[in-house]
Scaffold this active site. Structure first.
Site, PDB file in Angstrom:
ATOM      1  N   HIS A 138      29.751 -41.880 -13.506  1.00  0.00           N
ATOM      2  CA  HIS A 138      30.384 -43.021 -14.157  1.00  0.00           C
ATOM      3  C   HIS A 138      31.684 -42.658 -14.870  1.00  0.00           C
ATOM      4  O   HIS A 138      32.564 -43.512 -15.023  1.00  0.00           O
ATOM      5  CB  HIS A 138      29.413 -43.661 -15.149  1.00  0.00           C
ATOM      6  CG  HIS A 138      28.292 -44.395 -14.474  1.00  0.00           C
ATOM      7  ND1 HIS A 138      28.448 -45.644 -13.908  1.00  0.00           N
ATOM      8  CD2 HIS A 138      26.998 -44.045 -14.250  1.00  0.00           C
ATOM      9  CE1 HIS A 138      27.302 -46.047 -13.382  1.00  0.00           C
ATOM     10  NE2 HIS A 138      26.402 -45.089 -13.567  1.00  0.00           N
ATOM     11  N   ASP A 168      33.616 -54.267 -11.134  1.00  0.00           N
ATOM     12  CA  ASP A 168      34.819 -53.939 -10.354  1.00  0.00           C
ATOM     13  C   ASP A 168      35.562 -55.195  -9.915  1.00  0.00           C
ATOM     14  O   ASP A 168      36.264 -55.191  -8.903  1.00  0.00           O
ATOM     15  CB  ASP A 168      34.434 -53.098  -9.132  1.00  0.00           C
ATOM     16  CG  ASP A 168      33.444 -53.817  -8.220  1.00  0.00           C
ATOM     17  OD1 ASP A 168      32.948 -54.889  -8.603  1.00  0.00           O
ATOM     18  OD2 ASP A 168      33.177 -53.309  -7.114  1.00  0.00           O
TER      19      ASP A 168
END
Length: 252
Positions: A138, A168
């Site tokens: 991450h 995203d």
């Protein structure tokens, strides 16, 4: 301070504003104003200034002086600005957040109606972002989102608005694209292509080289016949159709 005027104590623009306020008070008006002062070291302070006329005891219509109280509210204004920033900004990318974007879009729809100009919303979904996270972690994924956000901002005009909806997914608001529909569509497509190209540039991170891409959908608006939520949903649908189609050509 004896025998000194505002012109002796403050920058000219501030002194002129103070003199204007005093003139209003001397005419019998009570004023409440925010005054921003630039100090000798370049530091700025903000004061809340309340001024009232002092009337003569013998002639209640005659103003013989001014009573003024100034309160330094610099820290309070800075706190207000910080709270506004925190409420409107995505903490990872420094872009606007979902809530504030919808407020901006709702206002843009109203302006589109009053000015009779086209606008557009561009919906961006980063392809295979989950795979990047799963492969490299991450931290790399977050750095990639930050980098992509910076790239997208460089493709936009100063008055365009970009936000991260979450994960995203990103949206861009383009306002004032003109009154001619085809010209407005061409401008929106041009921005969308620039964004797509910026995202496809190689991303480098220690021990990681990654080539990303994005699916981009565009929808136009003219006036406020649709709500902000409907416009974004339409742009999302346009992106989805492109993402799952062999034809990746951006259309409006």
């Amino acid at each position: 301070m004896l025998f000194k005027t505002d012109m002796d104590l403050f920058p000219q623009s501030t002194a002129e504003k103070l003199l204007n306020i005093d003139a209003r008070v001397l005419s019998g008006e009570r004023t409440r104003e925010e005054i921003e002062l630039t100090l000798s070291k370049g530091e700025k302070s903000i004061f809340w200034e309340v001024k009232s006329p002092i009337f003569s005891d013998s002639d209640p219509n005659k103003v013989i002086g001014i009573l003024g109280i100034s309160t330094d509210i610099t820290e309070r204004k800075e706190l207000e600005q910080q709270l506004l920033y925190d409420a409107s900004t995505d903490p990872l990318t420094d872009l606007l957040n979902r809530r504030y974007f919808f407020l901006r879009l709702a206002l843009a729809l109203q302006l589109s109606k009053s000015k009779q100009t086209y606008g557009a919303v561009i919906f961006i979904d980063l392809n295979k972002f989950k795979k990047l996270n799963d492969m490299y972690g991450h931290n790399v994924g977050d750095d990639y989102l930050i980098e992509i956000s910076k790239r997208m901002k460089t493709t936009m005009r100063d008055n365009d608005c970009i936000a991260r909806l979450g994960g995203d997914e990103f949206v861009i608001l383009l306002e004032g694209l003109g009154r001619e529909e085809q010209h407005a569509k061409d401008n929106a497509r041009r921005v969308a292509h620039k964004i797509q190209s910026a995202i496809e540039v190689e991303f480098r991170h220690p021990h990681v080289t990654y080539y990303g891409s994005a699916s981009v959908g565009v929808t136009m608006f003219y006036g406020n016949t649709k709500s902000a939520e409907e416009v974004v949903a339409q742009a999302d649908q346009s992106m989805y159709l492109i993402k799952h189609s062999l034809n990746k050509r951006i259309d409006c």
